[in-house]
Design a protein around this motif. Structure first.
Motif, PDB file in Angstrom:
ATOM      1  N   MET A  10     -23.036 -37.041 -72.042  1.00  0.00           N
ATOM      2  CA  MET A  10     -21.797 -36.828 -71.291  1.00  0.00           C
ATOM      3  C   MET A  10     -22.071 -36.084 -69.980  1.00  0.00           C
ATOM      4  O   MET A  10     -21.474 -36.397 -68.942  1.00  0.00           O
ATOM      5  CB  MET A  10     -20.793 -36.081 -72.149  1.00  0.00           C
ATOM      6  CG  MET A  10     -20.280 -36.921 -73.306  1.00  0.00           C
ATOM      7  SD  MET A  10     -19.236 -36.021 -74.446  1.00  0.00           S
ATOM      8  CE  MET A  10     -17.848 -35.659 -73.417  1.00  0.00           C
ATOM      9  N   ALA A  11     -22.983 -35.121 -70.004  1.00  0.00           N
ATOM     10  CA  ALA A  11     -23.346 -34.386 -68.794  1.00  0.00           C
ATOM     11  C   ALA A  11     -23.992 -35.330 -67.784  1.00  0.00           C
ATOM     12  O   ALA A  11     -23.720 -35.252 -66.581  1.00  0.00           O
ATOM     13  CB  ALA A  11     -24.287 -33.234 -69.130  1.00  0.00           C
ATOM     14  N   ALA A  12     -24.828 -36.232 -68.266  1.00  0.00           N
ATOM     15  CA  ALA A  12     -25.469 -37.210 -67.383  1.00  0.00           C
ATOM     16  C   ALA A  12     -24.430 -38.133 -66.760  1.00  0.00           C
ATOM     17  O   ALA A  12     -24.526 -38.486 -65.582  1.00  0.00           O
ATOM     18  CB  ALA A  12     -26.506 -38.015 -68.154  1.00  0.00           C
ATOM     19  N   GLY A  13     -23.421 -38.505 -67.528  1.00  0.00           N
ATOM     20  CA  GLY A  13     -22.349 -39.352 -67.003  1.00  0.00           C
ATOM     21  C   GLY A  13     -21.560 -38.657 -65.911  1.00  0.00           C
ATOM     22  O   GLY A  13     -21.222 -39.262 -64.887  1.00  0.00           O
ATOM     23  N   LYS A  25     -18.575 -33.091 -56.350  1.00  0.00           N
ATOM     24  CA  LYS A  25     -19.723 -32.313 -56.818  1.00  0.00           C
ATOM     25  C   LYS A  25     -19.315 -30.895 -57.179  1.00  0.00           C
ATOM     26  O   LYS A  25     -19.908 -30.278 -58.052  1.00  0.00           O
ATOM     27  CB  LYS A  25     -20.817 -32.302 -55.759  1.00  0.00           C
ATOM     28  CG  LYS A  25     -21.465 -33.649 -55.571  1.00  0.00           C
ATOM     29  CD  LYS A  25     -22.569 -33.613 -54.542  1.00  0.00           C
ATOM     30  CE  LYS A  25     -23.143 -35.007 -54.368  1.00  0.00           C
ATOM     31  NZ  LYS A  25     -24.280 -35.020 -53.440  1.00  0.00           N
ATOM     32  N   SER A  26     -18.271 -30.386 -56.548  1.00  0.00           N
ATOM     33  CA  SER A  26     -17.813 -29.028 -56.827  1.00  0.00           C
ATOM     34  C   SER A  26     -17.182 -28.905 -58.220  1.00  0.00           C
ATOM     35  O   SER A  26     -17.034 -27.806 -58.733  1.00  0.00           O
ATOM     36  CB  SER A  26     -16.809 -28.583 -55.760  1.00  0.00           C
ATOM     37  OG  SER A  26     -15.668 -29.419 -55.772  1.00  0.00           O
ATOM     38  N   GLU A  27     -16.832 -30.020 -58.843  1.00  0.00           N
ATOM     39  CA  GLU A  27     -16.243 -30.007 -60.183  1.00  0.00           C
ATOM     40  C   GLU A  27     -17.308 -29.917 -61.286  1.00  0.00           C
ATOM     41  O   GLU A  27     -16.981 -29.667 -62.436  1.00  0.00           O
ATOM     42  CB  GLU A  27     -15.411 -31.268 -60.408  1.00  0.00           C
ATOM     43  CG  GLU A  27     -14.183 -31.358 -59.534  1.00  0.00           C
ATOM     44  CD  GLU A  27     -13.417 -32.655 -59.737  1.00  0.00           C
ATOM     45  OE1 GLU A  27     -13.815 -33.485 -60.572  1.00  0.00           O
ATOM     46  OE2 GLU A  27     -12.408 -32.839 -59.045  1.00  0.00           O
ATOM     47  N   LEU A  28     -18.570 -30.119 -60.933  1.00  0.00           N
ATOM     48  CA  LEU A  28     -19.640 -30.088 -61.928  1.00  0.00           C
ATOM     49  C   LEU A  28     -19.957 -28.659 -62.347  1.00  0.00           C
ATOM     50  O   LEU A  28     -19.885 -27.743 -61.544  1.00  0.00           O
ATOM     51  CB  LEU A  28     -20.904 -30.735 -61.363  1.00  0.00           C
ATOM     52  CG  LEU A  28     -20.827 -32.200 -61.005  1.00  0.00           C
ATOM     53  CD1 LEU A  28     -22.161 -32.658 -60.438  1.00  0.00           C
ATOM     54  CD2 LEU A  28     -20.446 -33.054 -62.188  1.00  0.00           C
ATOM     55  N   SER A  32     -24.699 -30.570 -65.996  1.00  0.00           N
ATOM     56  CA  SER A  32     -24.399 -31.713 -65.135  1.00  0.00           C
ATOM     57  C   SER A  32     -24.672 -31.388 -63.667  1.00  0.00           C
ATOM     58  O   SER A  32     -25.133 -32.240 -62.910  1.00  0.00           O
ATOM     59  CB  SER A  32     -22.956 -32.190 -65.326  1.00  0.00           C
ATOM     60  OG  SER A  32     -22.044 -31.166 -65.059  1.00  0.00           O
ATOM     61  N   ARG A  33     -24.454 -30.145 -63.271  1.00  0.00           N
ATOM     62  CA  ARG A  33     -24.730 -29.736 -61.882  1.00  0.00           C
ATOM     63  C   ARG A  33     -26.229 -29.795 -61.597  1.00  0.00           C
ATOM     64  O   ARG A  33     -26.646 -30.324 -60.576  1.00  0.00           O
ATOM     65  CB  ARG A  33     -24.204 -28.333 -61.620  1.00  0.00           C
ATOM     66  CG  ARG A  33     -24.498 -27.859 -60.193  1.00  0.00           C
ATOM     67  CD  ARG A  33     -23.807 -26.581 -59.899  1.00  0.00           C
ATOM     68  NE  ARG A  33     -22.410 -26.914 -59.616  1.00  0.00           N
ATOM     69  CZ  ARG A  33     -21.590 -26.145 -58.952  1.00  0.00           C
ATOM     70  NH1 ARG A  33     -21.980 -24.978 -58.516  1.00  0.00           N
ATOM     71  NH2 ARG A  33     -20.354 -26.518 -58.737  1.00  0.00           N
ATOM     72  N   SER A  34     -27.032 -29.273 -62.513  1.00  0.00           N
ATOM     73  CA  SER A  34     -28.477 -29.298 -62.279  1.00  0.00           C
ATOM     74  C   SER A  34     -29.037 -30.713 -62.389  1.00  0.00           C
ATOM     75  O   SER A  34     -29.966 -31.076 -61.666  1.00  0.00           O
ATOM     76  CB  SER A  34     -29.206 -28.347 -63.226  1.00  0.00           C
ATOM     77  OG  SER A  34     -29.044 -28.747 -64.555  1.00  0.00           O
TER      78      SER A  34
END
Length: 62
Positions: A10-13, A25-28, A32-34
Motif C-alpha cells: 500500500m505504501a508503494a502504491g 507529494k506533501s500528503e505522503l 511512502s515518502r522515502s
C-alpha cells in the motif's frame, strides 16, 4: 522486488501515485515518502502490483 506485506504494498502504491502526479507529494508520510524519493517508477510499480493473497498485514523487523 515484490512487497513482503500488505502495508508495504500500500505504501508503494501511494508513492507511485505521487510520483505520477496523481497525489500530492506533501500528503505522503513515513515509508511512502522515502519510497517516492529512493525508488524508480518501475520499482514502485512492481512492488505495488504484488498480489495480496497470503501476505501478512505487517512484517516484523528482525
Amino acid at each position: 522486488m515484490p512487497a513482503k506485506s500488505k502495508a508495504q504494498q500500500m505504501a508503494a502504491g501511494a508513492a507511485l501515485a505521487a510520483k505520477r502526479g496523481e497525489k500530492k507529494k506533501s500528503e505522503l508520510k513515513g515509508a511512502s515518502r522515502s519510497m517516492e524519493h529512493s525508488m524508480t517508477e518501475k520499482e514502485l510499480e512492481e512492488m505495488a502490483s504484488t498480489k495480496r493473497k497470503g501476505k501478512k498485514e505487517h512484517v516484523s523487523k528482525k
